[in-house]
Design a protein around this motif. Structure first.
Motif, mmCIF file in Angstrom:
data_model
loop_
_atom_site.group_PDB
_atom_site.id
_atom_site.type_symbol
_atom_site.label_atom_id
_atom_site.label_comp_id
_atom_site.label_asym_id
_atom_site.label_seq_id
_atom_site.Cartn_x
_atom_site.Cartn_y
_atom_site.Cartn_z
ATOM 1 N N GLU A 141 -52.809 20.674 -27.090
ATOM 2 C CA GLU A 141 -53.145 20.980 -25.701
ATOM 3 C C GLU A 141 -53.112 22.486 -25.502
ATOM 4 O OE1 GLU A 141 -51.418 16.977 -23.423
ATOM 5 O OE2 GLU A 141 -50.507 18.945 -23.074
ATOM 6 N N VAL A 142 -54.070 22.981 -24.722
ATOM 7 C CA VAL A 142 -54.192 24.416 -24.491
ATOM 8 C C VAL A 142 -54.120 24.691 -22.993
ATOM 9 C CG1 VAL A 142 -55.674 26.448 -24.748
ATOM 10 C CG2 VAL A 142 -55.655 24.678 -26.523
ATOM 11 N N LYS A 143 -53.311 25.677 -22.627
ATOM 12 C CA LYS A 143 -53.259 26.151 -21.238
ATOM 13 C C LYS A 143 -53.573 27.636 -21.228
ATOM 14 C CE LYS A 143 -50.061 26.884 -17.354
ATOM 15 N NZ LYS A 143 -48.640 26.741 -16.902
ATOM 16 N N VAL A 144 -54.543 28.029 -20.411
ATOM 17 C CA VAL A 144 -54.920 29.433 -20.261
ATOM 18 C C VAL A 144 -54.513 29.874 -18.865
ATOM 19 C CG1 VAL A 144 -56.835 31.071 -20.198
ATOM 20 C CG2 VAL A 144 -56.853 29.201 -21.859
ATOM 21 N N SER A 145 -53.792 30.990 -18.761
ATOM 22 C CA SER A 145 -53.311 31.429 -17.452
ATOM 23 C C SER A 145 -53.412 32.933 -17.304
ATOM 24 C CB SER A 145 -51.861 30.970 -17.233
ATOM 25 O OG SER A 145 -51.031 31.426 -18.272
ATOM 26 N N ALA A 146 -53.594 33.362 -16.059
ATOM 27 C CA ALA A 146 -53.626 34.783 -15.707
ATOM 28 C C ALA A 146 -53.160 34.903 -14.265
ATOM 29 C CB ALA A 146 -55.035 35.363 -15.860
ATOM 30 N N ALA A 147 -52.466 35.982 -13.954
ATOM 31 C CA ALA A 147 -51.962 36.191 -12.601
ATOM 32 C C ALA A 147 -53.114 36.197 -11.600
ATOM 33 C CB ALA A 147 -51.190 37.506 -12.525
ATOM 34 N N GLY A 148 -52.959 35.435 -10.513
ATOM 35 C CA GLY A 148 -53.977 35.391 -9.478
ATOM 36 C C GLY A 148 -55.062 34.364 -9.719
ATOM 37 N N TYR A 149 -54.897 33.504 -10.753
ATOM 38 C CA TYR A 149 -55.919 32.504 -11.073
ATOM 39 C C TYR A 149 -55.272 31.136 -11.306
ATOM 40 C CZ TYR A 149 -59.248 36.305 -11.771
ATOM 41 O OH TYR A 149 -60.058 37.390 -11.582
ATOM 42 N N GLU A 150 -56.042 30.089 -11.033
ATOM 43 C CA GLU A 150 -55.604 28.755 -11.379
ATOM 44 C C GLU A 150 -55.585 28.608 -12.900
ATOM 45 O OE1 GLU A 150 -58.131 25.855 -9.608
ATOM 46 O OE2 GLU A 150 -57.735 26.493 -7.535
ATOM 47 N N PRO A 151 -54.583 27.918 -13.452
ATOM 48 C CA PRO A 151 -54.583 27.707 -14.904
ATOM 49 C C PRO A 151 -55.736 26.811 -15.331
ATOM 50 C CG PRO A 151 -52.845 26.435 -13.863
ATOM 51 C CD PRO A 151 -53.416 27.319 -12.794
ATOM 52 N N TRP A 152 -56.168 26.985 -16.564
ATOM 53 C CA TRP A 152 -57.257 26.199 -17.153
ATOM 54 C C TRP A 152 -56.693 25.429 -18.334
ATOM 55 C CZ3 TRP A 152 -59.491 26.162 -22.023
ATOM 56 C CH2 TRP A 152 -60.763 25.571 -22.146
ATOM 57 N N PHE A 153 -57.039 24.147 -18.435
ATOM 58 C CA PHE A 153 -56.486 23.290 -19.482
ATOM 59 C C PHE A 153 -57.596 22.736 -20.373
ATOM 60 C CE2 PHE A 153 -53.518 23.111 -15.940
ATOM 61 C CZ PHE A 153 -52.294 23.275 -16.559
ATOM 62 N N TYR A 154 -57.260 22.622 -21.658
ATOM 63 C CA TYR A 154 -58.147 21.967 -22.608
ATOM 64 C C TYR A 154 -57.280 21.190 -23.599
ATOM 65 C CZ TYR A 154 -62.105 21.191 -25.720
ATOM 66 O OH TYR A 154 -63.093 20.604 -26.474
ATOM 67 N N PRO A 155 -57.531 19.885 -23.742
ATOM 68 C CA PRO A 155 -58.565 19.091 -23.085
ATOM 69 C C PRO A 155 -58.362 19.002 -21.567
ATOM 70 C CG PRO A 155 -57.635 17.943 -24.985
ATOM 71 C CD PRO A 155 -56.749 19.092 -24.708
ATOM 72 N N ASP A 156 -59.430 18.673 -20.860
ATOM 73 C CA ASP A 156 -59.380 18.522 -19.415
ATOM 74 C C ASP A 156 -58.548 17.285 -19.082
ATOM 75 O OD1 ASP A 156 -59.874 17.936 -16.719
ATOM 76 O OD2 ASP A 156 -61.881 18.806 -16.793
ATOM 77 N N PRO A 157 -57.443 17.424 -18.298
ATOM 78 C CA PRO A 157 -56.616 16.259 -17.955
ATOM 79 C C PRO A 157 -57.391 15.150 -17.253
ATOM 80 C CG PRO A 157 -55.501 18.307 -17.359
ATOM 81 C CD PRO A 157 -56.908 18.666 -17.717
ATOM 82 N N GLY A 158 -58.522 15.508 -16.632
ATOM 83 C CA GLY A 158 -59.324 14.518 -15.933
ATOM 84 C C GLY A 158 -60.270 13.739 -16.833
ATOM 85 N N ILE A 159 -60.291 14.094 -18.125
ATOM 86 C CA ILE A 159 -61.172 13.404 -19.077
ATOM 87 C C ILE A 159 -60.302 12.840 -20.200
ATOM 88 C CG2 ILE A 159 -63.217 13.595 -20.538
ATOM 89 C CD1 ILE A 159 -64.009 16.085 -18.993
ATOM 90 N N PRO A 160 -59.764 11.631 -20.040
ATOM 91 C CA PRO A 160 -58.827 11.065 -21.027
ATOM 92 C C PRO A 160 -59.387 11.007 -22.445
ATOM 93 C CG PRO A 160 -58.864 9.744 -19.016
ATOM 94 C CD PRO A 160 -59.990 10.724 -18.908
ATOM 95 N N SER A 161 -60.702 10.879 -22.571
ATOM 96 C CA SER A 161 -61.297 10.744 -23.907
ATOM 97 C C SER A 161 -61.409 12.070 -24.646
ATOM 98 C CB SER A 161 -62.689 10.106 -23.794
ATOM 99 O OG SER A 161 -63.548 10.928 -23.020
ATOM 100 N N GLN A 162 -61.199 13.176 -23.941
ATOM 101 C CA GLN A 162 -61.348 14.493 -24.562
ATOM 102 C C GLN A 162 -60.096 14.839 -25.363
ATOM 103 O OE1 GLN A 162 -61.479 18.227 -22.137
ATOM 104 N NE2 GLN A 162 -63.621 18.289 -22.781
ATOM 105 N N VAL A 163 -60.278 15.194 -26.628
ATOM 106 C CA VAL A 163 -59.165 15.501 -27.523
ATOM 107 C C VAL A 163 -59.497 16.770 -28.300
ATOM 108 C CG1 VAL A 163 -57.836 14.718 -29.516
ATOM 109 C CG2 VAL A 163 -58.503 13.075 -27.758
#
Length: 307
Positions: A141-163
């Motif tokens: 699992e990957v989390k990308v973050s920066a001050a002043g921004y919403e974090p970005w996740f990969y795989p997308d938590p909203g897509i269970p099939s994404q690995v």
């Protein structure tokens, strides 16, 4: 035994003793041999990496499940041999990171974790054009973050099939768009810069003898004159505050400098807070093209002095 690997960075760390100074690396030669001299007596773990070829650090459990080779240096054994095995190769996650609205390139932090064993993780920083090693054959699992921004996740938590599970040496390219998330309860920081100015600018905060920057209609305006420094007794704004940048002309007109990076109109780079005496008291940024920001190094500067 595998194939010799040249150019690997190798280091030895005293077992059970945290490193109190910078790690000293040596490089392996074309036959894979290396020599680490000037070691104190003790038991050492030996680790290595060669990130450009896809080999993450062997002394990081995020990349390596196997025990590290150990050696003992003593009066009786002043020379010891160790074989360091690297591999399998990691996968490579690469791409770009930009502001979702302006297209501005953003430097970020990466948090990586193995899904099946969340005690194995790694945190690293990355530039807007990034290249990050991903342990192969592991679900990550990957989390990308920066001050002043919403974090970005990969795989997308909203897509269970994404690995995210990569084969050795494979590559995945992603273009990350981060959405700003500013705290509207914090005043906007608006920077006004003389039309045509190119170079570094610095705001010195908490300068007792300098004027306060007042808040008017939810905006704190920092107006630079001909110099590259503005001093104020106001504290440094929180990271969650929105920042705006404008050129101002003699007739009072203003031109946005950070609205559209996709078409080459973005002129604000390398925004960064800075510290004095262990407290964050500066804010620094560059005005100009990205190429100019790379060719004009930031030099040291004296602390403000009140009379």
């Amino acid at each position: 035994m595998g194939n010799p690997l040249s150019g690997a960075k190798v280091h030895a760390e005293l077992k059970g003793i945290p490193m109190a100074k910078a790690i000293r690396f040596v490089e392996s030669d074309r036959n894979g041999f290396f020599l680490i001299d000037r070691l104190e007596f003790g038991t050492y773990c030996v680790g290595a990496l060669k990130e450009e070829d896809g080999y993450g650090p062997s002394d990081n459990s995020f990349f390596n499940d196997k025990p590290l080779p150990t050696i003992q240096i003593s009066v009786q054994n002043r020379i010891a041999n160790a074989v360091v095995n690297l591999g399998p190769r990691a996968g490579i996650l690469m791409g770009t990171i930009r502001d979702a609205f302006t297209g501005k390139p953003i430097s970020v932090g990466f948090d990586l974790v193995q899904v099946k064993d969340r005690t194995k993780w790694m945190r690293t920083s990355a530039p807007p054009q990034f290249r990050v090693l991903i342990p192969s054959s592991k679900e990550i699992e990957v989390k990308v973050s920066a001050a002043g921004y919403e974090p970005w996740f990969y795989p997308d938590p909203g897509i269970p099939s994404q690995v995210l599970r990569m084969e050795p040496g494979s590559q995945v390219h992603v273009d990350v768009l981060l959405k700003p998330t500013h705290d509207r309860s914090i005043p906007i920081s608006k920077f006004l810069i003389p039309e045509g100015y190119v170079g570094w600018l610095r705001v010195e905060h908490d300068v007792e003898c300098a004027p306060v920057i007042p808040v008017e209609d939810g905006v704190r305006t920092f107006r630079f004159s001909g110099t590259g420094v503005l001093e104020t007794s106001s504290p440094l704004a929180e990271q969650a505050a929105e920042r705006q940048y404008f050129y101002y002309a003699a007739d009072g007109s203003e031109r946005n400098l950070a609205a559209d990076y996709r078409n080459g109109d973005g002129m604000i780079w390398k925004e960064s807070p800075g510290s004095r005496g262990g407290k964050m008291k500066m804010f620094i940024f560059f005005v100009g093209t990205e190429e100019q920001s790379k060719s004009r190094p930031l030099t040291g500067f004296p602390a403000p002095a009140c009379p």
